[in-house]
Design an enzyme around this catalytic site. Structure first.
Site, short mmCIF file in Angstrom:
data_model
loop_
_atom_site.label_atom_id
_atom_site.label_comp_id
_atom_site.label_asym_id
_atom_site.label_seq_id
_atom_site.Cartn_x
_atom_site.Cartn_y
_atom_site.Cartn_z
CE1 TYR A 1 -9.47 -2.98 9.41
CE2 TYR A 1 -11.11 -2.43 7.75
CZ TYR A 1 -10.05 -3.20 8.17
OH TYR A 1 -9.58 -4.19 7.36
CG HIS B 1 -1.62 -6.76 6.18
ND1 HIS B 1 -1.00 -5.61 5.76
CD2 HIS B 1 -2.97 -6.53 6.06
CE1 HIS B 1 -1.92 -4.72 5.40
NE2 HIS B 1 -3.12 -5.25 5.57
CD GLU C 1 -3.86 -0.03 6.16
OE1 GLU C 1 -3.00 -0.89 5.94
OE2 GLU C 1 -4.93 0.00 5.53
CG HIS D 1 -5.04 -2.75 9.19
ND1 HIS D 1 -6.31 -2.39 8.85
CD2 HIS D 1 -4.46 -3.24 8.08
CE1 HIS D 1 -6.50 -2.69 7.57
NE2 HIS D 1 -5.39 -3.21 7.08
NE ARG E 1 -2.72 -6.65 -1.76
CZ ARG E 1 -3.53 -5.82 -1.09
NH1 ARG E 1 -3.12 -4.60 -0.75
NH2 ARG E 1 -4.74 -6.22 -0.74
C1 BGC Z 1 -5.05 -3.51 2.39
C2 BGC Z 1 -6.34 -4.06 1.86
C3 BGC Z 1 -6.73 -5.22 2.71
C4 BGC Z 1 -6.86 -4.75 4.15
C5 BGC Z 1 -7.24 -5.84 5.12
C6 BGC Z 1 -5.26 -3.08 3.79
O1 BGC Z 1 -4.05 -2.62 4.33
O2 BGC Z 1 -4.54 -2.48 1.60
O3 BGC Z 1 -6.22 -4.44 0.52
O4 BGC Z 1 -7.95 -5.79 2.29
O5 BGC Z 1 -5.64 -4.20 4.55
O6 BGC Z 1 -6.47 -6.92 4.97
#
Ligand code: BGC
Length: 342
Positions: free
Chosen positions: A175, A104, A307, A173, A79
């Site tokens: 998961y 992002h 991340e 990113h 952010r």
């Molecule tokens: C953020 C989350 C967000 C996610 C997917 C992460 O890097 O910290 O707050 O919801 O990314 O957008």
């Protein structure tokens, strides 16, 4: 020796390449759309292979990818408060896409680009050129990400150069669910993060500026912590915080930052990085509506992200590690993911 092969697939966006890397019992798929890690298959302790990252069955799924599954996010991951910053006395404004903030890289960030590719030893290098003014950022930025699979380690090398001073923060990113993607939760995972401090956030998820010691807090993950026990006491929906891996201004050295163990399958993920921080995110905003691989409904806490990146909002917080890349400099970072079993 790593096998590397490439396939061209047609999508609504035009051709997208899928690269497959295989080394022993570990295999990884990378796609040129969003520089996405589409799958990582690793064996459990009995040799049973599973895909341990969330995502979509086919490439079409990645055309929207609202939760950034597997993608490289940029030009600035995480952010930026109110989507504004000042560089060389000029104010820049970005699209607001997350509460009152920018998240992002904007509406069409690096995760939406189709990257160009070339084969390298044991892997693939993907490149993307972001023009001056792209999503509001200054300067033309040429970025590359090189994925290499060597033995049981996937390394990710980030490079970038610019022709005007710009903020930059690139990360992947992915998961993870070490029990296999599609498993409903990560409560039985044990997490260690080697960080002495973390960044508390305000109610819009922007760091307050305080660099807080983890000691005697729920953020102390320096010894293995079982997620179910920690998340049940946790205020708010779960972890979505930056853990500080070094002091601002400290020379970036590659260091081990995290280890996650899934005792049931024996799978272990270890992460090392040159980056000053790691955002530990426990998929708090997945809510079961996204259907992923094999039709799995990805719900809250069904995966975790590590991340590796600069501290969020660093461009607006002078005491955070430097967020600016200047002409003539090279942005260079490495993150390694090592897969093993116990
Ligand atoms: C953020 C989350 C967000 C996610 C997917 C992460 O890097 O910290 O707050 O919801 O990314 O957008």
């Amino acid at each position: 020796m790593t096998e590397v092969c490439k396939e061209e697939c047609s999508t609504a966006l035009g051709p997208v390449e899928k690269w497959s890397l295989r080394s022993g019992s570990v295999s990884v798929e990378i796609i040129s759309l969003g520089c996405v890690i589409k799958s990582i298959r690793t064996p459990d302790r009995s040799g049973q292979s599973a895909d341990i990252v969330l995502g979509y069955n086919d490439l079409e799924g990645y055309l929207s990818n609202p939760r950034y599954f597997g993608a490289v996010v940029g030009r600035v991951a995480n952010r930026i408060a109110k989507g504004r910053f000042v560089v060389d006395e000029k104010e820049y404004k970005l699209a607001i896409n997350n509460g009152p903030n920018a998240l992002h890289g904007g509406l069409k960030g690096f995760d939406k680009a189709v990257w160009t590719t070339e084969a390298v030893d044991n892997g693939v290098k993907l490149s993307h050129s972001s023009p001056d003014g792209d999503e509001g950022y200054p300067g033309k930025l040429n970025a590359s990400v090189t994925y290499r699979l060597e033995k049981n380690t996937l390394s990710v090398l980030y490079h970038a150069q610019t022709d005007r001073t710009t903020p930059i923060n690139l990360t992947n990113h992915s998961y993870f669910n070490l029990a296999g993607q599609g498993t409903p939760d990560i409560y039985d995972h044990e997490v260690t993060i080697s960080a002495e401090s973390y960044l508390p956030v305000d109610d819009t998820m922007i760091p307050t500026g305080e660099v807080k010691p983890v000691e005697k807090t729920l953020f102390d993950l320096r010894k293995p912590v079982l997620l179910c026990s920690r998340l049940k006491d946790f205020p708010g929906p779960g972890f979505d915080h930056n853990f500080c891996l070094c002091a601002p201004g400290e020379q970036p050295l590659e260091r081990k930052c995290a280890r996650v163990v899934h005792p049931g399958t024996g799978r272990v993920l270890e992460v090392s990085t040159t980056q000053p921080g790691v955002q530990f995110y426990t998929s708090n905003f997945l809510d079961g509506t996204l259907k992923g691989k094999g039709g799995a409904a990805y719900s809250k806490h069904s995966a975790f992200c590590l991340e590796t990146q600069n501290w969020p909002d660093a461009v607006n917080q002078a005491h955070f590690p430097d967020a600016l890349l200047k002409p003539g400099e090279t942005y260079k970072h490495t993150t390694r993911f090592t897969f093993s079993v116990i």
